[in-house]
Design a protein around this motif. Sequence first.
Motif, short mmCIF file in Angstrom:
data_model
loop_
_atom_site.label_atom_id
_atom_site.label_comp_id
_atom_site.label_asym_id
_atom_site.label_seq_id
_atom_site.Cartn_x
_atom_site.Cartn_y
_atom_site.Cartn_z
N ASN A 176 0.80 -1.22 0.00
CA ASN A 176 0.00 0.00 0.00
C ASN A 176 0.84 1.28 0.00
O ASN A 176 0.39 2.31 -0.48
CB ASN A 176 -0.91 -0.01 1.23
CG ASN A 176 -1.55 1.34 1.49
OD1 ASN A 176 -2.49 1.74 0.81
ND2 ASN A 176 -1.01 2.07 2.48
N ALA A 177 2.05 1.23 0.53
CA ALA A 177 2.87 2.43 0.67
C ALA A 177 3.09 3.09 -0.69
O ALA A 177 3.36 2.42 -1.69
CB ALA A 177 4.20 2.08 1.31
N GLY A 178 2.98 4.41 -0.72
CA GLY A 178 3.17 5.13 -1.97
C GLY A 178 3.20 6.61 -1.76
O GLY A 178 3.03 7.11 -0.63
N ILE A 179 3.40 7.34 -2.83
CA ILE A 179 3.49 8.80 -2.76
C ILE A 179 2.75 9.42 -3.94
O ILE A 179 2.69 8.83 -5.03
CB ILE A 179 4.97 9.26 -2.77
CG1 ILE A 179 5.08 10.76 -2.50
CG2 ILE A 179 5.65 8.89 -4.08
CD1 ILE A 179 6.51 11.24 -2.31
N ALA A 180 2.17 10.59 -3.69
CA ALA A 180 1.56 11.38 -4.77
C ALA A 180 1.81 12.85 -4.46
O ALA A 180 1.46 13.33 -3.38
CB ALA A 180 0.07 11.11 -4.87
N THR A 211 -6.14 5.81 -11.88
CA THR A 211 -5.31 6.50 -12.88
C THR A 211 -4.44 5.53 -13.66
O THR A 211 -3.72 5.95 -14.57
CB THR A 211 -4.41 7.56 -12.22
OG1 THR A 211 -3.45 6.91 -11.38
CG2 THR A 211 -5.22 8.54 -11.39
N SER A 212 -4.48 4.24 -13.31
CA SER A 212 -3.67 3.26 -14.04
C SER A 212 -4.34 2.82 -15.34
O SER A 212 -3.80 1.98 -16.05
CB SER A 212 -3.40 2.04 -13.17
OG SER A 212 -4.54 1.20 -13.06
N LYS A 213 -5.48 3.38 -15.66
CA LYS A 213 -6.12 3.04 -16.93
C LYS A 213 -5.21 3.42 -18.10
O LYS A 213 -4.55 4.45 -18.09
CB LYS A 213 -7.47 3.75 -17.05
CG LYS A 213 -8.51 3.27 -16.05
CD LYS A 213 -9.82 4.03 -16.21
CE LYS A 213 -10.87 3.55 -15.21
NZ LYS A 213 -12.15 4.26 -15.36
N LEU A 214 -5.20 2.58 -19.12
CA LEU A 214 -4.27 2.78 -20.23
C LEU A 214 -4.54 4.05 -21.03
O LEU A 214 -3.65 4.56 -21.71
CB LEU A 214 -4.32 1.56 -21.16
CG LEU A 214 -3.66 0.31 -20.58
CD1 LEU A 214 -4.01 -0.90 -21.42
CD2 LEU A 214 -2.16 0.47 -20.47
N THR A 242 9.42 5.31 -5.59
CA THR A 242 8.60 4.89 -4.45
C THR A 242 7.52 3.90 -4.87
O THR A 242 7.42 2.79 -4.34
CB THR A 242 7.94 6.11 -3.79
OG1 THR A 242 8.95 7.06 -3.43
CG2 THR A 242 7.18 5.69 -2.53
N ASN A 243 6.71 4.31 -5.82
CA ASN A 243 5.51 3.54 -6.16
C ASN A 243 5.79 2.28 -6.96
O ASN A 243 4.98 1.34 -6.92
CB ASN A 243 4.52 4.42 -6.92
CG ASN A 243 3.98 5.55 -6.08
OD1 ASN A 243 4.28 5.65 -4.89
ND2 ASN A 243 3.19 6.42 -6.69
N LEU A 289 1.55 7.08 -14.43
CA LEU A 289 2.43 6.10 -15.05
C LEU A 289 2.97 5.11 -14.02
O LEU A 289 3.15 3.92 -14.33
CB LEU A 289 3.58 6.80 -15.77
CG LEU A 289 3.19 7.48 -17.09
CD1 LEU A 289 4.34 8.32 -17.63
CD2 LEU A 289 2.76 6.45 -18.12
N SER A 290 3.20 5.57 -12.80
CA SER A 290 3.67 4.64 -11.76
C SER A 290 2.61 3.60 -11.46
O SER A 290 2.94 2.42 -11.22
CB SER A 290 4.05 5.41 -10.48
OG SER A 290 2.91 5.85 -9.76
#
Length: 279
Positions: free
Chosen positions: A91-95, A143-146, A114-115, A198-199
């Motif tokens: 779950n860890a990530g950054i935005a 946001t990972s949609k192509l 990070t991601n 993109l990440s």
Amino acid sequence: MASSLEGVAVVTGGNKGVGLAIVRGLCKQFKGHVLLTARNEENGKSAVELLKTEGLNPIYEQLDILSNESIDKFKSRIEKNYGGIDILVNNAGIAYKRASTSPLIEKAHVTLQTNLFATLAVTNTLLPHMRNGSHICMVSSMTSKLKNVSQDKDHPVRQRLIDPSLTEEGVLSLMREYLIAVDNNDYSIWPKDSPYSLSKVAITAVTRAIGRKLANDPRGIIINACCPGYVDTDMTSHRGVLTPDQGAVTPLMMCFIPSKGSNGEFYMEEKMYDWLNSD
């Protein structure tokens, strides 16, 4: 030392937001030790104390996914104290905030490191310690949609991402190409100012690649990616419409998919989503 027969669930970045809600849900649903990991010891222990006031009993473990030393120390504690892992939630990530004035080069490198790269470092270090029938949940994003790579389905980057032979290293290589393009201010094939998207595209793609690799693993490990939804957290600057507990529903579902269930797929709103045609 915990018995190696007792279940173990690990949540990275578990001290707040969706991560904390996932820890809460696991404490209620999972029979075993739930390890709440966080980079900052004070924040991690405060989160554990908060959940204890709710009658829950997670265990704090320090883990900074950006530090190989921290990852290795965590792995050693897993080996010594728990014997293995049944559930891993990355779950860890950054935005970066929308209002951030940081240069794009910084945003791109920090976000991807990070991601994607750090998340995979954790996954690959802990993978040998995943038990039979265990589950890995990769927390991705809508946001990972192509379409966020390109609206053109024949776009070269999209075509590489959906290639059924794409490997984990292939995804990493593609994202390194993106970082080189950012360094050179070259957006001829890359969307500009989209490192977070993109990440998460890369996390979803690499989940598919790992799923294919694990298809031949006799342990029967299940890995899937998912979108928690638009959640009211610090990461969304509290613009989200879902509570963290609502955002935890789909990630928790990934932790308990039957052993003969989906592998390497992407889920949203508790349903499998056709990521290959994600427009």
